[in-house]
Motif scaffolding. Structure first.
Motif, PDB file in Angstrom:
ATOM      1  N   TRP A 274      -4.566   7.471   4.416  1.00  0.00           N
ATOM      2  CA  TRP A 274      -3.241   7.374   5.043  1.00  0.00           C
ATOM      3  C   TRP A 274      -3.328   7.739   6.521  1.00  0.00           C
ATOM      4  O   TRP A 274      -2.815   7.015   7.386  1.00  0.00           O
ATOM      5  CB  TRP A 274      -2.284   8.294   4.296  1.00  0.00           C
ATOM      6  CG  TRP A 274      -0.939   8.516   4.923  1.00  0.00           C
ATOM      7  CD1 TRP A 274      -0.536   9.599   5.636  1.00  0.00           C
ATOM      8  CD2 TRP A 274       0.202   7.643   4.856  1.00  0.00           C
ATOM      9  NE1 TRP A 274       0.775   9.479   6.028  1.00  0.00           N
ATOM     10  CE2 TRP A 274       1.262   8.290   5.566  1.00  0.00           C
ATOM     11  CE3 TRP A 274       0.433   6.402   4.281  1.00  0.00           C
ATOM     12  CZ2 TRP A 274       2.520   7.711   5.706  1.00  0.00           C
ATOM     13  CZ3 TRP A 274       1.706   5.827   4.408  1.00  0.00           C
ATOM     14  CH2 TRP A 274       2.715   6.478   5.110  1.00  0.00           C
TER      15      TRP A 274
ATOM     16  N   GLU B 247       1.290   7.818  -6.312  1.00  0.00           N
ATOM     17  CA  GLU B 247       0.036   8.399  -6.787  1.00  0.00           C
ATOM     18  C   GLU B 247       0.226   9.786  -7.391  1.00  0.00           C
ATOM     19  O   GLU B 247       1.002  10.602  -6.877  1.00  0.00           O
ATOM     20  CB  GLU B 247      -0.966   8.507  -5.636  1.00  0.00           C
ATOM     21  CG  GLU B 247      -1.556   7.191  -5.197  1.00  0.00           C
ATOM     22  CD  GLU B 247      -2.532   7.369  -4.044  1.00  0.00           C
ATOM     23  OE1 GLU B 247      -3.592   6.718  -4.066  1.00  0.00           O
ATOM     24  OE2 GLU B 247      -2.233   8.152  -3.121  1.00  0.00           O
TER      25      GLU B 247
ATOM     26  N   GLU C 217       0.828  -1.214   0.000  1.00  0.00           N
ATOM     27  CA  GLU C 217       0.000   0.000   0.000  1.00  0.00           C
ATOM     28  C   GLU C 217       0.859   1.260   0.000  1.00  0.00           C
ATOM     29  O   GLU C 217       0.519   2.263  -0.647  1.00  0.00           O
ATOM     30  CB  GLU C 217      -0.914   0.000   1.222  1.00  0.00           C
ATOM     31  CG  GLU C 217      -2.026  -1.040   1.199  1.00  0.00           C
ATOM     32  CD  GLU C 217      -2.814  -1.022   2.483  1.00  0.00           C
ATOM     33  OE1 GLU C 217      -4.017  -0.709   2.447  1.00  0.00           O
ATOM     34  OE2 GLU C 217      -2.223  -1.319   3.535  1.00  0.00           O
TER      35      GLU C 217
ATOM     36  N   GLU D 267       2.125   2.072  -3.475  1.00  0.00           N
ATOM     37  CA  GLU D 267       1.083   2.710  -4.274  1.00  0.00           C
ATOM     38  C   GLU D 267       0.874   4.160  -3.859  1.00  0.00           C
ATOM     39  O   GLU D 267       0.715   5.049  -4.703  1.00  0.00           O
ATOM     40  CB  GLU D 267      -0.224   1.925  -4.144  1.00  0.00           C
ATOM     41  CG  GLU D 267      -0.179   0.529  -4.748  1.00  0.00           C
ATOM     42  CD  GLU D 267      -1.492  -0.211  -4.575  1.00  0.00           C
ATOM     43  OE1 GLU D 267      -2.468   0.407  -4.080  1.00  0.00           O
ATOM     44  OE2 GLU D 267      -1.553  -1.411  -4.915  1.00  0.00           O
ATOM     45  N   TYR D 268       0.878   4.400  -2.561  1.00  0.00           N
ATOM     46  CA  TYR D 268       0.645   5.744  -2.031  1.00  0.00           C
ATOM     47  C   TYR D 268       1.706   6.726  -2.517  1.00  0.00           C
ATOM     48  O   TYR D 268       1.394   7.845  -2.938  1.00  0.00           O
ATOM     49  CB  TYR D 268       0.638   5.656  -0.505  1.00  0.00           C
ATOM     50  CG  TYR D 268       0.552   6.972   0.225  1.00  0.00           C
ATOM     51  CD1 TYR D 268      -0.637   7.688   0.264  1.00  0.00           C
ATOM     52  CD2 TYR D 268       1.658   7.474   0.903  1.00  0.00           C
ATOM     53  CE1 TYR D 268      -0.731   8.893   0.952  1.00  0.00           C
ATOM     54  CE2 TYR D 268       1.580   8.682   1.594  1.00  0.00           C
ATOM     55  CZ  TYR D 268       0.385   9.381   1.614  1.00  0.00           C
ATOM     56  OH  TYR D 268       0.304  10.574   2.298  1.00  0.00           O
TER      57      TYR D 268
ATOM     58  N   ARG E 270      -9.103  12.188  -0.394  1.00  0.00           N
ATOM     59  CA  ARG E 270      -9.449  10.832   0.033  1.00  0.00           C
ATOM     60  C   ARG E 270      -8.189  10.010   0.317  1.00  0.00           C
ATOM     61  O   ARG E 270      -8.132   9.250   1.293  1.00  0.00           O
ATOM     62  CB  ARG E 270     -10.282  10.149  -1.059  1.00  0.00           C
ATOM     63  CG  ARG E 270     -10.861   8.805  -0.635  1.00  0.00           C
ATOM     64  CD  ARG E 270     -11.687   8.171  -1.750  1.00  0.00           C
ATOM     65  NE  ARG E 270     -12.813   9.027  -2.124  1.00  0.00           N
ATOM     66  CZ  ARG E 270     -12.921   9.644  -3.302  1.00  0.00           C
ATOM     67  NH1 ARG E 270     -11.952   9.516  -4.206  1.00  0.00           N
ATOM     68  NH2 ARG E 270     -13.965  10.385  -3.573  1.00  0.00           N
ATOM     69  N   SER E 271      -7.168  10.177  -0.503  1.00  0.00           N
ATOM     70  CA  SER E 271      -5.910   9.446  -0.289  1.00  0.00           C
ATOM     71  C   SER E 271      -5.246   9.856   1.021  1.00  0.00           C
ATOM     72  O   SER E 271      -4.790   9.003   1.792  1.00  0.00           O
ATOM     73  CB  SER E 271      -4.960   9.710  -1.465  1.00  0.00           C
ATOM     74  OG  SER E 271      -3.690   9.141  -1.241  1.00  0.00           O
ATOM     75  N   SER E 272      -5.203  11.169   1.289  1.00  0.00           N
ATOM     76  CA  SER E 272      -4.598  11.650   2.537  1.00  0.00           C
ATOM     77  C   SER E 272      -5.383  11.159   3.748  1.00  0.00           C
ATOM     78  O   SER E 272      -4.800  10.808   4.780  1.00  0.00           O
ATOM     79  CB  SER E 272      -4.539  13.177   2.532  1.00  0.00           C
ATOM     80  OG  SER E 272      -3.645  13.643   1.543  1.00  0.00           O
TER      81      SER E 272
ATOM     82  N   ASP F 155      -9.910  13.228  -4.963  1.00  0.00           N
ATOM     83  CA  ASP F 155      -9.107  12.002  -4.905  1.00  0.00           C
ATOM     84  C   ASP F 155      -7.906  12.178  -3.979  1.00  0.00           C
ATOM     85  O   ASP F 155      -7.570  11.275  -3.197  1.00  0.00           O
ATOM     86  CB  ASP F 155      -8.629  11.615  -6.300  1.00  0.00           C
ATOM     87  CG  ASP F 155      -9.760  11.139  -7.198  1.00  0.00           C
ATOM     88  OD1 ASP F 155     -10.842  10.807  -6.668  1.00  0.00           O
ATOM     89  OD2 ASP F 155      -9.558  11.113  -8.435  1.00  0.00           O
TER      90      ASP F 155
END
Length: 499
Positions: free
Chosen positions: A172, A152, A145, A148-149, A167-169, A164
């Motif tokens: 995490w 991005e 993961e 991937e992070y 949402r990712s932050s 997006d």
């Protein structure tokens, strides 16, 4: 496009400290006598040193989980030292920066760059701050993961891209909270500075002697603000201006990397086989073209991975920390421009992120970086404010500025609140504090060192005219002499000394 928040011999045996607190000429006590109420056991602990890595000794200190509650439990702090080879002045604690840098790993590779007078006079002690690596550590994603992070990309000019990224932050931050627990709310710089005072006492010193680089200057200045009467000889190299807000820091660092990249392009075009053609401005635009191309179509590599724009930026940025790295940046750009491939860019990005060839990570520097920064300060995540700030940053740094924008997203969903500052940033009452700035430092621009020296009541500014991040151990004899004369002899350099 993408937003990336960056911010990279045998010794003689000396008798151990006495278990009885020792007082210096000023009457300051070591050990439990100097502890805040309720924390005497931590201050008075005996460190058990054992030979570990070749030529070094290691120990584990116990610190309170919370400096606001002695009953909240405890954490561990990893220490490593190189023993003084001559008459001992005391211990010198060192921090390489970050936040998230391991002082233990740093000491093993860096101590040989220190001058002999310093190594003769001090037990040089590296430590992993709370939250970092071999100390009780912040944990977020698993390796897959995290890979991937870090790769991005988001188009932050669009509403969808912003959503997006937000949402990712948030994902995490949620993972960090779930996998770290209560420690995640206790890894702020003030708590780490209080750990320093505890370590000072446990090492048997009445005053803290300290050498901090980059973020380590913030840690040292925080210590001076909290404990001015216990500050000894402090050297802060590659300083961070404590008066700046997050937006000002983002713009300053964007300009710093822009200027460092311009110096690289100038040097590249003056030599042979440079893939950047035309004027320096045109060369800068070609570097930006490499980064933009990675967003539109990630560069293929000889393996299964591709180089996204975020990874390409890491690959470029890491080489700007020292001019000795410029030739490998030329190789990476040549591959991207003339072959359309990204093997060297990927190698450099992995080096920056401490990623191993098998996909694992050798440190938790990314996790600790997020955790410390989100507790120390955070900027607004209001979209209009971030857009206005982004426009200013991109105007000031047309090539690199994009990667220092929308920083408010990083901490918007952090599960613990920002920590309230308890100290005076001017550190009134502290002895002279030597602040070193490098004139074309990308990560901590020279004006930041000027700002810290001006803010500290006892700040003394020393300037290294050159490229790269920080100065001591990598610059010249003038800097080395100023640092070592101060730490070893207490001779304060002339304010304004230029090397």
């Amino acid at each position: 496009m993408a937003a990336v928040a960056l911010l990279a011999a045998c010794t003689a045996q000396v008798p151990e400290k006495s278990a009885t607190p020792v007082e210096d000429a000023t009457g300051a006590a070591t050990g439990a006598e100097s502890a805040p109420e309720g924390f005497e056991e931590f201050y008075g602990q005996d460190l058990e040193w054992e030979t570990c890595r070749s030529g070094f000794e290691c120990a584990t200190a116990t610190a309170p989980l919370s400096w606001g509650d002695p009953e909240a439990g405890s954490i561990e702090l990893a220490l490593m030292r190189s023993r003084a080879s001559g008459e001992k002045v005391g211990s010198l604690l060192v921090n390489p920066g970050g936040p998230g840098g391991s002082g233990v790993d740093y000491l093993e590779s860096a101590v040989e760059t220190y001058g002999e007078p310093l190594r003769e006079s001090f037990d040089v002690v590296g430590f992993d701050p709370r939250g970092v690596e071999d100390s009780s550590a912040v944990e977020c994603y698993g390796d897959a993961e995290k890979n991937e992070y870090l790769a991005e990309d988001f188009d932050l000019s669009t509403e969808q891209g912003l959503e997006d990224a937000r949402r990712s932050s948030a994902a995490w931050a949620e993972a960090c909270g779930e996998n770290t627990g209560e420690l995640l709310g206790e890894v702020d710089t003030q708590s780490a500075a209080k750990d320093l005072d505890m370590l000072r006492a446990a090492l048997g010193d009445s005053q803290l002697h300290y050498l901090g680089f980059s973020y380590g200057t913030s840690l040292g200045a925080t210590y001076a603000g909290l404990f001015p009467d216990r500050a000894g000889r402090l050297v802060l190299d590659g300083a961070i201006d404590p008066t700046l807000d997050d937006g000002e820091m983002s713009e300053g660092q964007a300009v710093g990397f822009e200027n460092a990249l311009r110096a690289y392009v100038t040097d590249c075009q003056a030599g042979q086989d440079c893939p950047l053609t035309g004027s320096v401005d045109e060369g800068m635009q070609q570097v930006r073209g490499v980064l933009d191309a990675a967003y539109d179509r990630p560069y293929p590599t000889s393996g299964e991975r591709e180089v996204t724009q975020s990874l390409a930026f890491y690959g470029v940025a890491v080489t700007l920390y020292a001019e000795q790295n410029w030739p490998i940046l030329t190789q990476a750009l040549d591959e991207a421009i003339n072959a359309g491939t990204g093997d060297t860019l990927l190698y450099l990005a992995d080096f920056y992120n401490d990623r191993n060839a098998d996909g694992s990570f050798s440190t938790n520097s990314t996790e600790a970086f997020s955790a410390v920064n989100c507790l120390d300060s955070r900027s607004s995540d209001d979209v209009d404010e971030m857009r206005a700030q982004a426009a200013e940053i991109e105007e000031a740094a047309p090539t690199m500025g994009t990667f220092f924008t929308y920083g408010g997203l990083a901490c918007a969903s952090w599960p613990y609140p920002e920590v309230e500052q308890e100290y005076d940033v001017a550190a009134p009452g502290a002895p002279p504090i030597v602040v070193i700035g490098t004139t074309n430092d990308p990560a901590t621009p020279y004006v930041w060192s000027e700002g810290m020296a001006d803010t500290l009541e006892s700040g003394v500014l020393v300037t290294y005219e050159g490229e790269g991040h920080t100065a001591y151990g990598r610059s010249n004899d003038c800097i080395a002499g100023a640092v070592e004369d101060y730490l070893v002899e207490g001779t304060v350099p002339e304010d304004g000394l230029t090397c």
